[in-house]
Design a protein around this motif. Structure first.
Motif, mmCIF file in Angstrom:
data_model
loop_
_atom_site.group_PDB
_atom_site.id
_atom_site.type_symbol
_atom_site.label_atom_id
_atom_site.label_comp_id
_atom_site.label_asym_id
_atom_site.label_seq_id
_atom_site.Cartn_x
_atom_site.Cartn_y
_atom_site.Cartn_z
ATOM 1 N N CYS A 123 53.641 -39.588 69.680
ATOM 2 C CA CYS A 123 53.888 -39.087 71.028
ATOM 3 C C CYS A 123 54.553 -37.715 71.033
ATOM 4 C CB CYS A 123 54.784 -40.066 71.804
ATOM 5 S SG CYS A 123 53.869 -41.286 72.765
ATOM 6 N N PHE A 124 55.443 -37.480 70.082
ATOM 7 C CA PHE A 124 56.229 -36.246 70.095
ATOM 8 C C PHE A 124 55.574 -35.115 69.315
ATOM 9 C CE2 PHE A 124 59.072 -39.592 71.345
ATOM 10 C CZ PHE A 124 59.875 -39.003 72.309
ATOM 11 N N VAL A 125 54.378 -35.377 68.838
ATOM 12 C CA VAL A 125 53.577 -34.315 68.216
ATOM 13 C C VAL A 125 52.661 -33.749 69.283
ATOM 14 C CG1 VAL A 125 51.900 -33.755 66.427
ATOM 15 C CG2 VAL A 125 53.679 -35.464 65.980
ATOM 16 N N PHE A 126 52.839 -32.479 69.638
ATOM 17 C CA PHE A 126 52.053 -31.869 70.711
ATOM 18 C C PHE A 126 50.706 -31.423 70.152
ATOM 19 C CE2 PHE A 126 56.317 -30.331 72.642
ATOM 20 C CZ PHE A 126 56.633 -31.637 72.958
ATOM 21 N N SER A 127 49.677 -32.199 70.455
ATOM 22 C CA SER A 127 48.340 -31.903 69.928
ATOM 23 C C SER A 127 47.297 -32.162 71.004
ATOM 24 C CB SER A 127 48.041 -32.772 68.698
ATOM 25 O OG SER A 127 46.701 -32.624 68.288
ATOM 26 N N LYS A 128 46.304 -31.279 71.081
ATOM 27 C CA LYS A 128 45.214 -31.420 72.042
ATOM 28 C C LYS A 128 44.031 -32.192 71.467
ATOM 29 C CE LYS A 128 46.195 -26.954 74.270
ATOM 30 N NZ LYS A 128 45.600 -25.675 74.735
ATOM 31 N N GLN A 129 44.067 -32.452 70.186
ATOM 32 C CA GLN A 129 42.878 -32.986 69.525
ATOM 33 C C GLN A 129 42.410 -34.312 70.109
ATOM 34 O OE1 GLN A 129 43.334 -33.469 65.307
ATOM 35 N NE2 GLN A 129 41.229 -34.170 64.986
ATOM 36 N N ARG A 130 43.334 -35.193 70.372
ATOM 37 C CA ARG A 130 42.960 -36.523 70.860
ATOM 38 C C ARG A 130 42.225 -36.453 72.193
ATOM 39 N NH1 ARG A 130 42.570 -40.460 74.040
ATOM 40 N NH2 ARG A 130 44.193 -41.770 74.886
ATOM 41 N N TRP A 131 42.516 -35.428 73.008
ATOM 42 C CA TRP A 131 41.943 -35.348 74.339
ATOM 43 C C TRP A 131 40.688 -34.483 74.412
ATOM 44 C CZ3 TRP A 131 43.788 -38.830 77.429
ATOM 45 C CH2 TRP A 131 45.077 -39.310 77.222
ATOM 46 N N GLU A 132 40.459 -33.662 73.395
ATOM 47 C CA GLU A 132 39.342 -32.718 73.486
ATOM 48 C C GLU A 132 38.093 -33.217 72.786
ATOM 49 O OE1 GLU A 132 41.028 -29.082 71.987
ATOM 50 O OE2 GLU A 132 41.452 -28.385 74.026
ATOM 51 N N THR A 133 38.232 -33.875 71.649
ATOM 52 C CA THR A 133 37.063 -34.314 70.899
ATOM 53 C C THR A 133 37.203 -35.774 70.514
ATOM 54 O OG1 THR A 133 38.091 -33.561 68.837
ATOM 55 C CG2 THR A 133 36.604 -32.025 69.954
ATOM 56 N N PRO A 134 36.170 -36.576 70.652
ATOM 57 C CA PRO A 134 36.234 -37.979 70.228
ATOM 58 C C PRO A 134 36.435 -38.084 68.720
ATOM 59 C CG PRO A 134 34.321 -37.548 71.630
ATOM 60 C CD PRO A 134 34.882 -36.224 71.250
ATOM 61 N N LYS A 135 36.983 -39.200 68.305
ATOM 62 C CA LYS A 135 37.145 -39.433 66.872
ATOM 63 C C LYS A 135 35.778 -39.610 66.215
ATOM 64 C CE LYS A 135 41.685 -41.577 67.401
ATOM 65 N NZ LYS A 135 42.496 -42.799 67.220
ATOM 66 N N ASN A 136 35.769 -39.549 64.900
ATOM 67 C CA ASN A 136 34.506 -39.645 64.148
ATOM 68 C C ASN A 136 34.006 -41.085 64.136
ATOM 69 O OD1 ASN A 136 34.528 -36.890 63.524
ATOM 70 N ND2 ASN A 136 35.881 -37.248 61.756
ATOM 71 N N GLU A 137 33.583 -41.528 65.266
ATOM 72 C CA GLU A 137 33.020 -42.862 65.414
ATOM 73 C C GLU A 137 31.711 -42.740 66.178
ATOM 74 O OE1 GLU A 137 35.863 -45.244 67.425
ATOM 75 O OE2 GLU A 137 37.500 -44.795 66.046
#
Length: 471
Positions: A287-301
């Motif tokens: 939670c305290f790591v500020f990252s856009k990755q989770r919201w911009e691109t789906p995981k490799n699934e």
């Protein structure tokens, strides 16, 4: 041989089957009725010698307030008993009406005395626990409280909850009422000792460092909490916050957070892999790591369990402007939405870490809200509600229903409910899906996928649902 008494039995109550204490209460309450109907000049005369020739407002001992409150509680219990026992008796009904009149007179007396208590002058402090017993309650005290006796000992709590009439008697204010009645949560009565502790402090001084106790009360249903007349503590070396164009994605300064009640004593502890199991929180490890990755691109699934923000916003181009994120969060979802001109309030408690402080330091709006609280928004006002890592298999069906219907209340027609990665056991998923379906929302996006990070016996559910128009 003793001479038989010629005195007649008491006619206080015809039939003589009710407790004698009712008769005693009637006679004891008679002076109260006389005093209450005299607009308190008698009381002012009684205490005039204590005031002397000074200009001070007459101050009555708070014990008198406690005794009146105790009598009010007892009268309420007796009235309830009268209405539930022997309700067919005309005599009981008549006496019940008389008792109700005494209760109303007592309420009038309590209201008239409320103005006899003086606020402390500026620059001085008064303690809130005068004439209070804040020791741990004994078992018989707990039983007495549960049976309708005195619940709270805190004088300051009674000060807060007592009726606050306006300065202009008999006239309604802009709210259309003649007085304000501050309230606390009904569940507070089950935590009376804790509330008494919470309301023990020096008025106009610094509040105790007890926000953690306040949060436990909130989470246990004592919501709303009473207000207090003390100053909230602040970080001693608080520095000016960053401008909004840089605060969204910049790690906050340690000096802007009070770390006393947290396991971590600095921000680096919240994000370090070395402290992974020692941080004091677990619901969202990153939670305290500020990252856009989770919201911009789906995981490799092949098919991800979540939807991207762009996917959801494309369903309602230009229509999503304001909303709520009800999640354990530090505001990353709200930050992403802000960059897309959408204003999001982030509702969370401080679950072992400074969630609310970090949201605010990022320049976003934190909403310190418990699970059992009614949302502080009016009906049909929000464009979107988003929730992730919050709703899952721990929640009971009845609580889920109350929450979903409250969310439905504040979402506008054609607005969106975004359920993000709800998870539970495979055998329970059908039960939960039925609850979401009962809302009658249109399914814009809907996915149920295996949750593969643990034993493989759980499922993810994500959906974007549109609220229908209702008459």
């Amino acid at each position: 041989m003793q001479k038989q008494s010629t005195s007649k039995p008491s006619k206080c109550l015809p039939g003589g089957f009710l407790p004698i204490m009712l008769c005693l209460l009637l006679f004891v309450s008679l002076p109260i009725f006389i005093i209450s109907t005299s607009n308190t000049p008698y009381l002012q005369f009684m205490y005039s010698t204590a005031a002397g020739n000074t200009n001070d407002h007459v101050v009555l001992p708070y014990s008198l307030h406690n005794q009146i409150s105790h009598l009010q509680t007892r009268l309420g219990v007796l009235l309830q008993q009268l209405h539930t026992e022997n309700s067919e008796s005309k005599a009981v009904a008549k006496f019940s009406d008389q008792l109700l009149g005494i209760a109303m007179s007592l309420d009038k007396l309590a209201n008239s005395l409320s103005g006899q208590y003086r606020d402390p002058p500026t620059g001085k402090t008064e303690t809130s626990n005068v004439e209070e017993d804040l020791s741990e309650p004994e078992e018989d005290e707990v039983e007495e409280r549960s049976q309708g006796g005195k619940i709270f000992n805190s004088g300051e709590l009674h000060n807060y909850t007592s009726t606050k009439p306006h300065r202009l008697d008999g006239k309604k204010n802009f709210l259309g009422v003649e007085a304000i009645n501050p309230s606390i949560g009904s569940a507070c009565a089950h935590m009376a000792w804790n509330i008494d502790q919470f309301m023990t402090y020096k008025i106009f001084a610094t509040c105790p460092d007890d926000w953690d106790m306040a949060q436990k009360l909130l989470a246990s249903g004592c919501d709303p909490l009473p207000r207090r007349r003390c100053f909230a503590r602040s970080p001693p070396h608080y520095s000016r916050p960053l401008p909004i164009n840089s605060s969204l994605w910049t790690q906050p300064s340690d000096v802007n957070i009070l770390w006393n009640k947290y396991k971590c004593k600095g921000y680096s502890c919240l994000v370090s892999n070395e402290t992974l199991n020692k941080r004091g929180f677990f619901k969202c490890s990153d939670c305290f790591v500020f990252s856009k990755q989770r919201w911009e691109t789906p995981k490799n699934e092949p098919v991800p369990a979540e939807f991207t923000i762009d996917e959801v916003l494309s369903l309602k181009p230009g229509e999503i402007r304001i909303g709520l994120d009800f999640s354990p969060t530090t505001g990353t979802f709200a930050a992403m939405m802000r960059e897309k001109n959408v204003t999001i309030a982030s509702a969370t408690l401080n679950l072992g870490a400074p969630f609310n402080e970090v949201i605010a330091l990022r320049g976003l709006l934190p909403l310190y809200l418990s699970i059992g609280s009614r949302l502080p928004f009016f009906d049909n006002t929000l464009d979107i509600i988003h929730s992730t890592l919050f709703l899952d298999g721990w929640i009971g069906v009845e609580l889920l229903q109350f929450m979903l219907f409250d969310w439905d209340r504040v979402i506008r027609p054609k607005g969106i409910l975004w359920v993000d990665r709800f998870f539970c056991k495979k055998e329970e998923m059908k039960m939960y899906l039925e609850e979401f379906s009962k809302l009658g929302y249109r399914k814009l996006m809907w996915r149920v996928l295996p949750k593969t990070d643990k034993l493989g016996d759980e499922l993810f559910f994500s959906a974007v649902l549109e609220k229908p128009l209702r008459g």
